[in-house]
Scaffold this active site. Sequence first.
Site, PDB file in Angstrom:
ATOM      1  N   TRP A 158       9.019  -6.711 -10.573  1.00 56.00           N
ATOM      2  CA  TRP A 158       9.026  -7.689 -11.663  1.00 56.00           C
ATOM      3  C   TRP A 158       8.467  -7.134 -12.973  1.00 56.00           C
ATOM      4  CZ3 TRP A 158       4.095  -7.862 -13.279  1.00 56.00           C
ATOM      5  CH2 TRP A 158       3.105  -7.585 -12.340  1.00 56.00           C
ATOM      6  N   LYS A 182      18.461  -6.423  -4.826  1.00 62.30           N
ATOM      7  CA  LYS A 182      17.646  -7.631  -4.756  1.00 62.30           C
ATOM      8  C   LYS A 182      16.526  -7.519  -5.767  1.00 62.30           C
ATOM      9  CE  LYS A 182      14.142  -9.052  -2.960  1.00 62.30           C
ATOM     10  NZ  LYS A 182      13.617  -9.862  -4.085  1.00 62.30           N
ATOM     11  N   PRO A 183      16.608  -8.304  -6.850  1.00 63.54           N
ATOM     12  CA  PRO A 183      15.541  -8.233  -7.848  1.00 63.54           C
ATOM     13  C   PRO A 183      14.304  -8.987  -7.367  1.00 63.54           C
ATOM     14  CG  PRO A 183      17.173  -9.877  -8.484  1.00 63.54           C
ATOM     15  CD  PRO A 183      17.654  -9.270  -7.185  1.00 63.54           C
ATOM     16  N   ALA A 184      13.174  -8.714  -7.997  1.00 58.94           N
ATOM     17  CA  ALA A 184      11.926  -9.392  -7.630  1.00 58.94           C
ATOM     18  C   ALA A 184      12.083 -10.896  -7.786  1.00 58.94           C
ATOM     19  CB  ALA A 184      10.807  -8.893  -8.529  1.00 58.94           C
ATOM     20  N   GLU A 260       9.000   4.460  -4.941  1.00 58.96           N
ATOM     21  CA  GLU A 260       8.130   4.634  -6.116  1.00 58.96           C
ATOM     22  C   GLU A 260       7.058   3.573  -5.974  1.00 58.96           C
ATOM     23  OE1 GLU A 260       6.530   3.794  -9.256  1.00 58.96           O
ATOM     24  OE2 GLU A 260       8.424   3.514 -10.358  1.00 58.96           O
ATOM     25  N   LEU A 261       5.861   4.015  -5.539  1.00 59.56           N
ATOM     26  CA  LEU A 261       4.859   3.060  -5.038  1.00 59.56           C
ATOM     27  C   LEU A 261       3.619   3.007  -5.930  1.00 59.56           C
ATOM     28  CD1 LEU A 261       5.309   4.079  -1.284  1.00 59.56           C
ATOM     29  CD2 LEU A 261       6.531   2.322  -2.575  1.00 59.56           C
ATOM     30  N   CYS A 294       2.807   0.812 -13.015  1.00 62.21           N
ATOM     31  CA  CYS A 294       2.276   1.632 -11.916  1.00 62.21           C
ATOM     32  C   CYS A 294       1.651   2.934 -12.401  1.00 62.21           C
ATOM     33  CB  CYS A 294       3.344   1.875 -10.867  1.00 62.21           C
ATOM     34  SG  CYS A 294       4.751   2.673 -11.574  1.00 62.21           S
ATOM     35  N   GLU A 395      -5.240  -0.409  -7.190  1.00 63.66           N
ATOM     36  CA  GLU A 395      -4.671  -0.690  -8.514  1.00 63.66           C
ATOM     37  C   GLU A 395      -5.065  -2.097  -8.959  1.00 63.66           C
ATOM     38  OE1 GLU A 395      -0.171   0.740  -9.566  1.00 63.66           O
ATOM     39  OE2 GLU A 395      -0.511  -0.357  -7.742  1.00 63.66           O
TER      40      GLU A 395
HETATM   41  C1  SIN Z   1       6.584   1.211 -13.057  1.00 64.33           C
HETATM   42  O1  SIN Z   1       5.600   0.602 -13.444  1.00 64.33           O
HETATM   43  O2  SIN Z   1       6.993   1.043 -11.904  1.00 64.33           O
HETATM   44  C2  SIN Z   1       7.346   2.191 -13.921  1.00 64.33           C
HETATM   45  C3  SIN Z   1       6.792   2.392 -15.246  1.00 64.33           C
HETATM   46  C4  SIN Z   1       7.526   3.425 -16.069  1.00 64.33           C
HETATM   47  O3  SIN Z   1       8.728   3.630 -15.955  1.00 64.33           O
HETATM   48  O4  SIN Z   1       6.861   4.069 -16.880  1.00 64.33           O
END
Ligand code: SIN
Length: 493
Positions: A158, A182-184, A260-261, A294, A395
Site C-alpha cells: 500500500w 492483487k493490490p494491497a 522485497e521485504l 522499506c 521497522e
Molecule cells: C518500498 O518501500 O517498498 C520501495 C521504496 C522505493 O522504491 O524506494
Amino acid sequence: MPLTLTRSDLLQQQNFINGRWCDGIGSTRHEVADPATGAAFASVPDSGAADAQAATAAAQAAFDGWRALPARDRARFLKRWNALIVANTEDLAKIISREQGKPLAEARGEVAYGSAYVEWFSEEAVRTYGEIIPEQVRGKKMMATREAVGVVAAITPWNFPLAMIARKIAPALAAGCTVIAKPAEDTPLTALALVKLAEEAGIPPGVLNIVTSSREKVAEVVGAWLADSRVRKVTFTGSTAVGKHLARESAGTLKRLSLELGGNAPFIVFDDADLDAAVGGLMAAKFRNGGQTCVSPNRVYVHHAVYAEFAQRLSARIEALRMGPASREDSQIGPMINSRAVDKIESHVQDALARGGKLLLGGKRVRNNVADGPNYFAPTVIAEANHDMALASEETFGPVVALFRFSDEEEVLRLANDTPFGLAAYFYTRDIVRVSRVAERLQTGIVGINEGALASEAAPFGGVKESGYGREGSSHGLDDYMQTKYQCQGGLA
Ligand code: SIN
C-alpha cells in the site's frame, strides 16, 4: 470531499479478468477508506479463491500468444501504456493521495517514478539476448536462450500503490509473462486505474488480470495461487513474515520468488561528514511517504563528536515540516495509512522512552482540525537511542527518527549489521578511503553514500538476509521473470 477526476472512468471498482471488468463471484464488497478521515469513499470486490482461479486460467490461456509476440511488439504495448500513465498523471495522483494519504506533490512524484519503470522495461524488452556458446565438439551447436517463466502472481503493498505494481508488471510483460495481480487491501484503486489504462493501451485479454480483496480474504486469493502449478512465479513486496509464508507455501510447486521485504535501515553520520548534506539526505530518506518506506532509515547512528550539532540541525528541519491532508497542496506529511500503523508507531515511541530515550520533538498523535481522523502522528525525534529498544530491531514505518551515538567505525559497523534485515544502508563521510571500506562491509543490498535518495528505475533494488531476494529495476529486473534454456543441436558436421 468527493474525488473529482478529469476521467471518472479511472475510478474502477471491479476486478479485471480476461479483458472484462467484473464483480467478484461472491457478491461481497470491501470498502476503501481515506486515511485522512477514516471515511469509506469507494468499494471493490472482496474476491475469493474462485476469482483467483478465474484470473489464473485467463493468464494461462493468454501466455502462449503473449510470449510468442515479437519483443518489439510487447515493447510497443508498454510504451502506449506508459504514454497513457503520463497523460493521466493528475488523476492518478489524486487517486493515490486519496486512498494512501501521501501529499499530492509526492503522489505526482510517484506517478513519474512508476512510469519510469514502465518506460525502462519497454526499452529492455528488446534486449533479452541469449548466448551462442563457442563450438566445443565438432558438429554440435550450443545456445543459451532466455524465455518467460510463465504466469506471474504480483502481490503489492500500500505504501507506493502505483510504483510497486508498475515495477512488477512492466518487467513481467516485457519478458513475455502474463500477470495476475492483487493490490494491497488499503489501496486497490490506483492499481485498478493502472489496469484500466493498460486495457486502453490494447494489452490483449488475459495478459494482465487483477483481483481485489479485504485483509480477511487475502489468504484465500493468494492461497489459491500458491497451490496452483500454473502459477510459475510470485513477486511480492511487503513484510518479512509474509515473505517467509509465501516461500514456505510455494515450495509445493517450486515457484520462482522475488521477495522485497522489511528493512530497518541504518543511517551513519561519521565525524567528518558534511552535516548539512547528511541532514538533507536523512530528511529525504526518512520523510519520503511519512517514513512508510522499506528503505527508510530506522536507526540513525551519529558520531559523538557531532551528535549534539547534528541533532539540533535535524530537529530544526523536522520542526518546519507541514503535516496535513493529502489534498492540501502545501502538506509535506500526510496521515499514516491506518490506525494499526499508528498504534505500532506509538508503541515504538513509548517503548523507546521507557528504555532511556530522550524526546526532542513530537512523540504523539495529532489532530490539526476537526475533520482529521486518528491517523496523524507528529514527526518525532528521540535522542540517546539504544539497542534494547524495539525500534532497533523492528521497522517503525513512520515519521520517527531515533538517534544513536557511536565512537568508532568498527563499533558502528557492528551495530549497523546487527539485524536480520539487509535492504538499505546509508552513510555520510568525506574520507574517500573509508567510503569503499564501509560500503563493502555493510550487509545490505543497497548502499547510499553521501546520498539519501536512492530510488531509480535504472538501478537494481532489493535486499539480502531476511530482506529477501530478487532485484527490481535495471537489466537485473528482467532476469527475475526469465529462465535460461540450453539448446544443443547435433548432426551439423
Ligand atoms: C518500498 O518501500 O517498498 C520501495 C521504496 C522505493 O522504491 O524506494
